[in-house]
Design an enzyme around this catalytic site. Structure first.
Site, mmCIF file in Angstrom:
data_model
loop_
_atom_site.group_PDB
_atom_site.id
_atom_site.type_symbol
_atom_site.label_atom_id
_atom_site.label_comp_id
_atom_site.label_asym_id
_atom_site.label_seq_id
_atom_site.Cartn_x
_atom_site.Cartn_y
_atom_site.Cartn_z
ATOM 1 N N TRP A 12 0.826 -1.217 0.000
ATOM 2 C CA TRP A 12 0.000 0.000 0.000
ATOM 3 C C TRP A 12 0.850 1.254 0.000
ATOM 4 O O TRP A 12 0.555 2.216 -0.699
ATOM 5 C CB TRP A 12 -1.022 -0.032 1.147
ATOM 6 C CG TRP A 12 -1.972 -1.167 0.917
ATOM 7 C CD1 TRP A 12 -2.038 -2.347 1.600
ATOM 8 C CD2 TRP A 12 -2.937 -1.274 -0.148
ATOM 9 N NE1 TRP A 12 -2.976 -3.167 1.042
ATOM 10 C CE2 TRP A 12 -3.551 -2.543 -0.027
ATOM 11 C CE3 TRP A 12 -3.335 -0.436 -1.191
ATOM 12 C CZ2 TRP A 12 -4.553 -2.976 -0.900
ATOM 13 C CZ3 TRP A 12 -4.341 -0.869 -2.065
ATOM 14 C CH2 TRP A 12 -4.929 -2.117 -1.914
ATOM 15 N N ASP A 45 -1.911 6.757 6.084
ATOM 16 C CA ASP A 45 -2.936 5.848 5.558
ATOM 17 C C ASP A 45 -3.280 4.869 6.676
ATOM 18 O O ASP A 45 -2.501 3.966 6.989
ATOM 19 C CB ASP A 45 -2.375 5.111 4.335
ATOM 20 C CG ASP A 45 -3.353 4.055 3.806
ATOM 21 O OD1 ASP A 45 -4.454 3.913 4.357
ATOM 22 O OD2 ASP A 45 -2.993 3.376 2.821
ATOM 23 N N LYS A 85 -13.139 -1.465 6.421
ATOM 24 C CA LYS A 85 -12.549 -2.411 7.364
ATOM 25 C C LYS A 85 -13.115 -2.151 8.758
ATOM 26 O O LYS A 85 -14.015 -2.844 9.199
ATOM 27 C CB LYS A 85 -11.028 -2.332 7.329
ATOM 28 C CG LYS A 85 -10.489 -2.760 5.961
ATOM 29 C CD LYS A 85 -9.202 -2.093 5.634
ATOM 30 C CE LYS A 85 -8.810 -2.108 4.183
ATOM 31 N NZ LYS A 85 -8.912 -3.336 3.446
HETATM 32 N N1 PMP Z 1 -4.448 1.380 1.952
HETATM 33 C C1 PMP Z 1 -4.546 0.231 2.656
HETATM 34 C C2 PMP Z 1 -3.664 0.037 3.844
HETATM 35 C C3 PMP Z 1 -5.470 -0.738 2.261
HETATM 36 O O1 PMP Z 1 -5.578 -1.879 2.946
HETATM 37 C C4 PMP Z 1 -6.298 -0.501 1.136
HETATM 38 C C5 PMP Z 1 -7.343 -1.497 0.677
HETATM 39 N N2 PMP Z 1 -7.249 -2.750 1.096
HETATM 40 C C6 PMP Z 1 -6.138 0.695 0.444
HETATM 41 C C7 PMP Z 1 -5.214 1.620 0.890
HETATM 42 C C8 PMP Z 1 -6.961 0.995 -0.766
HETATM 43 O O2 PMP Z 1 -8.247 1.270 -0.326
HETATM 44 P P1 PMP Z 1 -9.490 1.403 -1.304
HETATM 45 O O3 PMP Z 1 -9.778 0.041 -1.827
HETATM 46 O O4 PMP Z 1 -10.543 1.938 -0.393
HETATM 47 O O5 PMP Z 1 -9.135 2.364 -2.375
#
Ligand code: PMP
Length: 360
Positions: free
Chosen positions: A102, A171, A195
């Site tokens: 991420w 994030d 989540k």
């Molecule tokens: N950052 C993290 C730490 C994630 O776990 C995720 C999705 N699993 C995201 C960003 C991306 O999120 P989204 O699918 O809401 O765009």
């Protein structure tokens, strides 16, 4: 009704009382004769929910007045771009930590807009560890330091926060609302909802006044924080369903003991699963360094991929789903967010115990 234990990484399990409340209100919202998801986002029914969601989030986090809360579409992924687009225009500097899948995405988007320096990179250690917080620094002239508080795929989680001369932008998608935060360190916090907060389709973004003031006015309207913050996320139609459910989740957390309560539960749940990995150390193996093991996403391997497949299939047959590791890394992963009952973690630990005994 038989609900399984859902260990999915996101969208993921929500508190049952919240789902039941939604079920009760979905067709006729509190006697209004229409559903909340059919009601105008400027009408009284939705307005009450919108305001209450913001107030409940502020209360839960203890958020001071100099932070704005925004509910935005586009998930956390849009924030990878929106943050540098708003804060780094003109090639300004920001520092990032590369802690896994991420963080890597956040860095790639940031490089489009700014001068990005990666101050710590976990690539050579296969993203299985994090630096000590005290060893992380940032350039004094950087606009911010970006962290990914919890890598959902790799299973590493910051347990302490670096002391740096610039605001932290974080994030928190996969551990938002799972523990208390030293808010004064953070200039911006963002999280995809699906989540710990609510249904997919939304990210929450919390930005401090001094960072908001630095944002340009000349961006496309939806992409500018200066559009959303002063209008309380009502510049356009907000994601009404995710905000409604999030409000119920936030109320549920506030009523049951807040962040200390959920932090204690996270300790207990993750302790059960890590404890079982340790107990059968010759059979299960957690690749993550002990000091940064995630309390939200526990990852582990079995001796062979065949055994992993068998483990996942048998767990599913026993009512525990979502245990397959992310397709990019394989193995097993249990996502044990706030709404996972401790009994779910206990059931998983018991299953792991028995499986290891049978196959060691
Ligand atoms: N950052 C993290 C730490 C994630 O776990 C995720 C999705 N699993 C995201 C960003 C991306 O999120 P989204 O699918 O809401 O765009």
């Amino acid at each position: 009704m038989a609900r399984i234990y859902n260990f999915s990484a996101g969208p993921s399990t929500l508190p049952l009382p919240v789902l039941e409340q939604v079920q009760a209100d979905i067709v006729d919202y509190k006697g209004a004769g229409l559903s909340l998801i059919e009601a105008s986002h400027r009408g009284p029914h939705y307005s009450e929910v919108h305001e209450a969601a913001g107030a409940a989030l502020r209360k839960l986090l203890g958020l001071p007045d100099n932070y704005h809360v925004m509910w935005l579409q586009g998930g956390a992924t849009l924030q990878f771009a929106m943050i540098p687009m708003n804060l780094l225009q003109g090639g300004k500097q920001a520092d990032y930590t590369n802690t896994g899948s991420w963080a890597k995405k956040a860095i790639a988007d940031a490089k489009i807009f700014g001068d990005i320096n990666v101050v710590w990179d976990g690539k050579d250690e296969n993203f299985a560890t994090l630096p000590a917080a005290a060893d992380v620094d940032a350039r004094a002239d950087a606009v911010y330091l970006h962290l990914t508080s919890n890598e959902t795929i790799g299973g590493v989680q910051w347990q302490e926060w670096p002391d740096v001369p610039v605001p932290i932008v974080c994030d928190m998608s996969s551990d938002f609302l799972s523990r208390k935060l030293p808010l004064e360190k953070f200039g911006l916090i963002y999280a995809g909802a699906q989540k710990n907060l609510g249904p997919a389709g939304m990210a929450v973004v919390i930005i401090r006044d001094d960072l908001l003031e630095q944002c340009p006015d000349d961006l496309p309207a939806y992409l500018a924080y200066k559009t959303h913050a002063p209008k309380d996320s009502l510049y356009n139609t907000p994601p009404v369903f995710p905000i409604w459910v999030s409000r119920l989740v936030l109320d549920y957390l506030n009523e049951n003991g807040g962040l200390d309560w959920v932090a204690g539960l996270a300790e207990e749940r993750s302790g059960l699963v890590y404890g079982m990995i340790e107990k059968h150390g010759g059979f299960y193996r957690c690749p993550v360094a002990a000091h940064c093991r995630s309390k939200m996403n526990v990852v582990w391997r079995l001796p062979t991929e065949e055994l992993e497949q068998q483990f996942i299939a048998e767990a599913k047959a026993a009512g525990m789903d979502g245990l397959k590791g992310h397709r990019s890394v394989g193995g097993c992963r249990a996502s044990i967010y706030n709404a996972m009952p401790v009994e779910g973690a206990k059931a998983l630990a018991d299953f792991m115990d028995e499986f290891a005994r049978k196959h060691s």
